[in-house]
Scaffold this motif. Structure first.
Motif: not given
Length: 449
Positions: A63-64, A66-67, A70-71
């Motif tokens: 979750e962390n 992916n922030k 995702k770029n």
């Protein structure tokens, strides 16, 4: 060769290497260069292996992570960039090699080179959209500029240099655009009174019947029989915003009803005319499809001049006696090639007593303006040739609808008709004589008293 010259040559080679290297990296996830110039479709030629960076991390950090990740993840059609690992505790991120260079870029303490692997994947035709594929196949200086979507039909207007690629273009658009059943290419201008053009089907079904939704209405049509331009949706909506229940709309060149159907649904009284019998056929179908009552929409099949001089005139005289001052009479004339030439049929159309001041029609006339010199000069030429009796105060709005071609724009001129234009000069003279007689009678009465 001196030292300075050697350094310059070396710098040139280094720069050339970096440019070529960067270009290679940027092209990594694009279709292969080998498809450039393809004229016979071969899906296998689009397939190529690509080595990509892969980050494997513990699911507790997903979750962390992916922030940030995702770029960097790969963005391809039909490719899942985030997957479960070989065991339940791991998650795999497939990264874009054109964006990711090292783990240090991520600045995440729980990701290091130990988490980084490189994997070879296979990408191909199904991983790119139509724009990416056509850019790879077509000559670099002759790209497909645009296309129109008419329900399940894609309409293109191919330049001569792209005709050799029409089968490829048709196949790619059909494959990639959702709901596409047929791809047609315009091969001639609109050059007949029925406003349709010659075309060829370059891919898909020869059945060109389809359904379109616009302004909360459904329109059935056969694209081989009638004219439809999806680029006019916004303009149709602009006119509808000027109407309210109880208004009257005379649609001189109605087509299949993009003005008439939604206006009738708004509970305007509509007379819709078109010279093309096929347009009237589909207009009747769309009237029924959209549950329009007969008293709200009347369909007429005749030349626009006859419609104005006969049906519009008779209906306008009738409604002039009953229409309230709150309601308006509107006339749409959307046949931009020749519509301005039909304005003359409103000259001397009525006797003075036949039409009241508050029921004078508002005309929405469409025209093509030549802009080879300037837009202002092109518009001035139209106004002087066809609308010379229209004063500046009569004009409510001039809208540049769309650019049609180089040096050619479609415009709408909205203006209020005046009584001295639409009424016969004889009836005006007669009215003035009557006014003079009344004034003389009043004057005589005053003198006698």
């Amino acid at each position: 060769m001196n030292l300075i010259t050697c350094r310059q040559s070396l710098r040139h080679l280094i720069n050339k290497y970096h440019i070529q290297s960067n270009k290679t990296i940027m092209n990594t996830l694009l279709p292969p260069d080998e498809v450039r110039g393809m004229k016979v479709f071969n899906i296998d030629k689009f397939t190529k292996p690509v080595t990509v960076p892969v980050i494997v991390i513990n699911k507790n950090y997903v979750e962390n992570a992916n922030k940030v990740l995702k770029n960097y993840i790969i963005k391809l059609n039909n490719f899942k960039p985030i997957r479960n690992g070989s065991n339940d505790s791991e998650c795999i991120f497939y990264l874009d090699p054109t964006k990711f260079s090292s783990c240090e870029d991520l600045n995440l303490t729980y990701i290091s080179t130990e988490n980084l692997n490189y994997e070879q994947i296979e990408v191909g035709y199904n991983n790119w959209n139509h724009d990416e594929i056509l850019k790879a196949v077509l000559p670099e200086k002759s790209m497909l500029s645009s296309y129109s979507t008419i329900g399940s039909i894609i309409h293109v207007n191919l330049k001569p240099e792209l005709l050799d690629y029409k089968n490829i273009i048709g196949r790619v658009l059909s494959d990639k655009l959702k709901g596409c059943k047929s791809v047609v290419n315009k091969i001639d201008n609109i050059n007949n009174v029925y406003r349709n053009f010659e075309y060829e089907i370059i891919y898909g079904s020869s059945d060109l019947r389809t359904t379109i939704k616009e302004n909360k209405c459904l329109f059935d049509l056969d694209f081989s029989e009638v004219y439809w331009n999806p680029r006019l949706c916004t303009e149709h909506e602009r006119i509808l915003q000027k109407l309210k229940p109880g208004d009257v709309l005379y649609d001189v060149f109605a087509g299949i009803g993009p003005f008439s159907i939604p206006a009738a649904k708004l509970r305007c009284i509509v007379l819709a005319n078109d010279l093309n019998p096929n347009s009237c056929k589909w207009l009747k179908i769309n009237k029924k499809k959209n549950h329009i009552k007969d008293e709200l929409l009347t369909i007429i099949n005749k030349d626009g001049s006859k419609f104005i001089q006969e049906d519009l005139k008779a209906h306008c005289i009738l409604w002039s006696k009953t229409i309230t001052s709150e309601n308006k009479m509107h006339v749409t004339m959307n046949l931009p090639a020749i519509a301005v030439d039909f304005v003359k049929y409103f000259n001397n159309l009525f006797e003075w007593e036949e039409i009241s001041d508050h029921s004078l029609p508002i005309l929405h006339v469409y025209s093509f303006v030549k802009t080879d010199k300037s837009y202002e000069e092109g518009l001035k030429s139209i106004m002087e040739e066809y609308l010379s009796n229209i004063k500046d105060d009569d004009i409510q709005e001039i809208i540049r609808v769309r650019n049609v071609a180089p040096n050619k724009e479609m415009v709408r001129i909205t203006f209020q008709m005046r009584k001295d234009i639409v009424c016969k000069s004889e009836s005006i003279k007669k009215r003035k004589l009557n006014e003079i007689k009344i004034e003389d009678s009043v004057k005589k009465v005053k003198e006698d008293s």
